[in-house]
Design a protein around this motif. Structure first.
Motif, PDB file in Angstrom:
ATOM      1  N   ASN A 129       0.827  -1.205   0.000  1.00  0.00           N
ATOM      2  CA  ASN A 129       0.000   0.000   0.000  1.00  0.00           C
ATOM      3  C   ASN A 129       0.857   1.250   0.000  1.00  0.00           C
ATOM      4  OD1 ASN A 129      -2.243  -1.642   2.226  1.00  0.00           O
ATOM      5  ND2 ASN A 129      -2.586  -1.287   0.067  1.00  0.00           N
ATOM      6  N   ALA A 130       1.946   1.245   0.735  1.00  0.00           N
ATOM      7  CA  ALA A 130       2.834   2.412   0.777  1.00  0.00           C
ATOM      8  C   ALA A 130       3.373   2.717  -0.613  1.00  0.00           C
ATOM      9  CB  ALA A 130       3.981   2.174   1.757  1.00  0.00           C
ATOM     10  N   GLY A 131       3.704   1.697  -1.362  1.00  0.00           N
ATOM     11  CA  GLY A 131       4.182   1.902  -2.730  1.00  0.00           C
ATOM     12  C   GLY A 131       3.119   2.530  -3.608  1.00  0.00           C
ATOM     13  N   HIS A 132       1.881   2.087  -3.459  1.00  0.00           N
ATOM     14  CA  HIS A 132       0.775   2.664  -4.225  1.00  0.00           C
ATOM     15  C   HIS A 132       0.540   4.110  -3.830  1.00  0.00           C
ATOM     16  CE1 HIS A 132      -1.000  -1.588  -4.988  1.00  0.00           C
ATOM     17  NE2 HIS A 132      -0.029  -1.292  -5.822  1.00  0.00           N
ATOM     18  N   TRP A 133       0.511   4.380  -2.529  1.00  0.00           N
ATOM     19  CA  TRP A 133       0.277   5.740  -2.055  1.00  0.00           C
ATOM     20  C   TRP A 133       1.363   6.689  -2.554  1.00  0.00           C
ATOM     21  CZ3 TRP A 133      -0.581   2.990   3.078  1.00  0.00           C
ATOM     22  CH2 TRP A 133      -1.937   2.672   3.239  1.00  0.00           C
ATOM     23  N   ASN A 134       2.540   6.171  -2.758  1.00  0.00           N
ATOM     24  CA  ASN A 134       3.650   6.997  -3.238  1.00  0.00           C
ATOM     25  C   ASN A 134       3.651   7.109  -4.763  1.00  0.00           C
ATOM     26  OD1 ASN A 134       5.969   8.586  -2.733  1.00  0.00           O
ATOM     27  ND2 ASN A 134       7.264   6.873  -3.299  1.00  0.00           N
ATOM     28  N   SER A 135       3.335   6.036  -5.476  1.00  0.00           N
ATOM     29  CA  SER A 135       3.461   6.058  -6.931  1.00  0.00           C
ATOM     30  C   SER A 135       2.307   6.777  -7.629  1.00  0.00           C
ATOM     31  CB  SER A 135       3.609   4.640  -7.495  1.00  0.00           C
ATOM     32  OG  SER A 135       2.469   3.863  -7.211  1.00  0.00           O
ATOM     33  N   TYR A 136       1.078   6.640  -7.153  1.00  0.00           N
ATOM     34  CA  TYR A 136      -0.058   7.278  -7.819  1.00  0.00           C
ATOM     35  C   TYR A 136       0.112   8.792  -7.933  1.00  0.00           C
ATOM     36  CZ  TYR A 136      -2.707   2.886  -7.203  1.00  0.00           C
ATOM     37  OH  TYR A 136      -3.136   1.595  -7.231  1.00  0.00           O
ATOM     38  N   PRO A 137       0.416   9.492  -6.844  1.00  0.00           N
ATOM     39  CA  PRO A 137       0.554  10.950  -6.968  1.00  0.00           C
ATOM     40  C   PRO A 137       1.713  11.374  -7.856  1.00  0.00           C
ATOM     41  CG  PRO A 137       0.340  10.319  -4.671  1.00  0.00           C
ATOM     42  CD  PRO A 137       0.480   9.059  -5.467  1.00  0.00           C
ATOM     43  N   HIS A 138       2.827  10.624  -7.819  1.00  0.00           N
ATOM     44  CA  HIS A 138       3.970  10.969  -8.676  1.00  0.00           C
ATOM     45  C   HIS A 138       3.612  10.782 -10.148  1.00  0.00           C
ATOM     46  CE1 HIS A 138       6.948  11.902  -5.658  1.00  0.00           C
ATOM     47  NE2 HIS A 138       6.551  10.848  -4.976  1.00  0.00           N
ATOM     48  N   TYR A 139       2.910   9.703 -10.467  1.00  0.00           N
ATOM     49  CA  TYR A 139       2.467   9.484 -11.842  1.00  0.00           C
ATOM     50  C   TYR A 139       1.529  10.607 -12.278  1.00  0.00           C
ATOM     51  CZ  TYR A 139      -0.227   7.889 -15.793  1.00  0.00           C
ATOM     52  OH  TYR A 139      -0.854   7.837 -17.014  1.00  0.00           O
ATOM     53  N   TYR A 140       0.549  10.905 -11.454  1.00  0.00           N
ATOM     54  CA  TYR A 140      -0.429  11.934 -11.800  1.00  0.00           C
ATOM     55  C   TYR A 140       0.257  13.279 -12.022  1.00  0.00           C
ATOM     56  CZ  TYR A 140      -4.666  14.735 -11.708  1.00  0.00           C
ATOM     57  OH  TYR A 140      -5.675  15.591 -12.038  1.00  0.00           O
ATOM     58  N   LYS A 141       1.159  13.623 -11.118  1.00  0.00           N
ATOM     59  CA  LYS A 141       1.860  14.908 -11.228  1.00  0.00           C
ATOM     60  C   LYS A 141       2.673  14.983 -12.518  1.00  0.00           C
ATOM     61  CE  LYS A 141       4.884  18.017  -8.687  1.00  0.00           C
ATOM     62  NZ  LYS A 141       5.665  18.212  -7.467  1.00  0.00           N
ATOM     63  N   ALA A 142       3.334  13.898 -12.888  1.00  0.00           N
ATOM     64  CA  ALA A 142       4.206  13.890 -14.063  1.00  0.00           C
ATOM     65  C   ALA A 142       3.440  13.750 -15.379  1.00  0.00           C
ATOM     66  CB  ALA A 142       5.226  12.759 -13.947  1.00  0.00           C
ATOM     67  N   GLU A 143       2.344  13.002 -15.389  1.00  0.00           N
ATOM     68  CA  GLU A 143       1.688  12.640 -16.643  1.00  0.00           C
ATOM     69  C   GLU A 143       0.323  13.283 -16.894  1.00  0.00           C
ATOM     70  OE1 GLU A 143       3.315  10.917 -18.886  1.00  0.00           O
ATOM     71  OE2 GLU A 143       4.993  10.495 -17.557  1.00  0.00           O
ATOM     72  N   VAL A 144      -0.360  13.714 -15.850  1.00  0.00           N
ATOM     73  CA  VAL A 144      -1.743  14.153 -16.009  1.00  0.00           C
ATOM     74  C   VAL A 144      -1.961  15.612 -15.587  1.00  0.00           C
ATOM     75  CG1 VAL A 144      -4.135  13.689 -15.322  1.00  0.00           C
ATOM     76  CG2 VAL A 144      -2.547  11.782 -15.642  1.00  0.00           C
ATOM     77  N   ALA A 145      -1.375  15.997 -14.481  1.00  0.00           N
ATOM     78  CA  ALA A 145      -1.646  17.311 -13.897  1.00  0.00           C
ATOM     79  C   ALA A 145      -1.233  18.452 -14.817  1.00  0.00           C
ATOM     80  CB  ALA A 145      -0.927  17.439 -12.557  1.00  0.00           C
ATOM     81  N   GLN A 146      -1.986  19.520 -14.715  1.00  0.00           N
ATOM     82  CA  GLN A 146      -1.677  20.754 -15.429  1.00  0.00           C
ATOM     83  C   GLN A 146      -0.799  21.628 -14.524  1.00  0.00           C
ATOM     84  OE1 GLN A 146      -2.783  21.189 -18.686  1.00  0.00           O
ATOM     85  NE2 GLN A 146      -3.339  19.053 -18.345  1.00  0.00           N
ATOM     86  N   PRO A 147      -0.032  22.539 -15.102  1.00  0.00           N
ATOM     87  CA  PRO A 147       0.849  23.383 -14.288  1.00  0.00           C
ATOM     88  C   PRO A 147       0.123  24.183 -13.200  1.00  0.00           C
ATOM     89  CG  PRO A 147       1.398  23.595 -16.604  1.00  0.00           C
ATOM     90  CD  PRO A 147       0.132  22.771 -16.529  1.00  0.00           C
ATOM     91  N   ASP A 195      -2.499  23.059 -11.490  1.00  0.00           N
ATOM     92  CA  ASP A 195      -3.130  22.159 -10.516  1.00  0.00           C
ATOM     93  C   ASP A 195      -2.395  22.190  -9.182  1.00  0.00           C
ATOM     94  OD1 ASP A 195      -4.958  21.363 -12.408  1.00  0.00           O
ATOM     95  OD2 ASP A 195      -4.040  19.408 -12.774  1.00  0.00           O
ATOM     96  N   ASN A 196      -3.145  21.961  -8.109  1.00  0.00           N
ATOM     97  CA  ASN A 196      -2.533  21.778  -6.802  1.00  0.00           C
ATOM     98  C   ASN A 196      -1.836  20.428  -6.774  1.00  0.00           C
ATOM     99  OD1 ASN A 196      -3.368  24.192  -5.583  1.00  0.00           O
ATOM    100  ND2 ASN A 196      -5.387  23.332  -5.167  1.00  0.00           N
ATOM    101  N   PRO A 197      -0.864  20.251  -5.870  1.00  0.00           N
ATOM    102  CA  PRO A 197      -0.189  18.952  -5.776  1.00  0.00           C
ATOM    103  C   PRO A 197      -1.173  17.842  -5.406  1.00  0.00           C
ATOM    104  CG  PRO A 197       0.972  20.622  -4.495  1.00  0.00           C
ATOM    105  CD  PRO A 197      -0.323  21.229  -4.939  1.00  0.00           C
ATOM    106  N   PRO A 198      -0.974  16.630  -5.932  1.00  0.00           N
ATOM    107  CA  PRO A 198      -1.848  15.508  -5.572  1.00  0.00           C
ATOM    108  C   PRO A 198      -1.645  15.109  -4.107  1.00  0.00           C
ATOM    109  CG  PRO A 198      -0.080  14.781  -7.008  1.00  0.00           C
ATOM    110  CD  PRO A 198       0.039  16.255  -6.900  1.00  0.00           C
ATOM    111  N   VAL A 199      -2.645  14.432  -3.566  1.00  0.00           N
ATOM    112  CA  VAL A 199      -2.654  14.048  -2.160  1.00  0.00           C
ATOM    113  C   VAL A 199      -2.961  12.558  -2.049  1.00  0.00           C
ATOM    114  CG1 VAL A 199      -3.846  14.366   0.046  1.00  0.00           C
ATOM    115  CG2 VAL A 199      -3.433  16.333  -1.432  1.00  0.00           C
TER     116      VAL A 199
END
Length: 61
Positions: A14-32, A34-38
């Motif tokens: 679970n810790a790996g998922h909690w860490n990887s999802y926001p990093h993926y979203y920030k790098a691949e989906v988020a707009q400049p 957007d607030n940081p993912p949580v």
């Protein structure tokens, strides 16, 4: 905004998922603008030592 939410007993996987999802979203989906993912962990039980080592070095520790 992205919120990754999991409920249940804490595990290192679970810790790996909690860490990887926001990093993926920030790098691949988020707009400049957007607030940081949580990531939010709601755990029903945990081992303090496992949490300490599984989350070492993660943002917000």
């Amino acid at each position: 905004m992205l919120v990754a939410l999991k409920a249940g007993a804490f595990s290192h996987a679970n810790a790996g998922h909690w860490n990887s999802y926001p990093h993926y979203y920030k790098a691949e989906v988020a707009q400049p603008t957007d607030n940081p993912p949580v990531s939010i962990a709601l755990v029903t039980s945990k081992n303090d030592v496992l949490v300490q080592y599984a989350t070492a070095g993660m943002i917000g520790n």
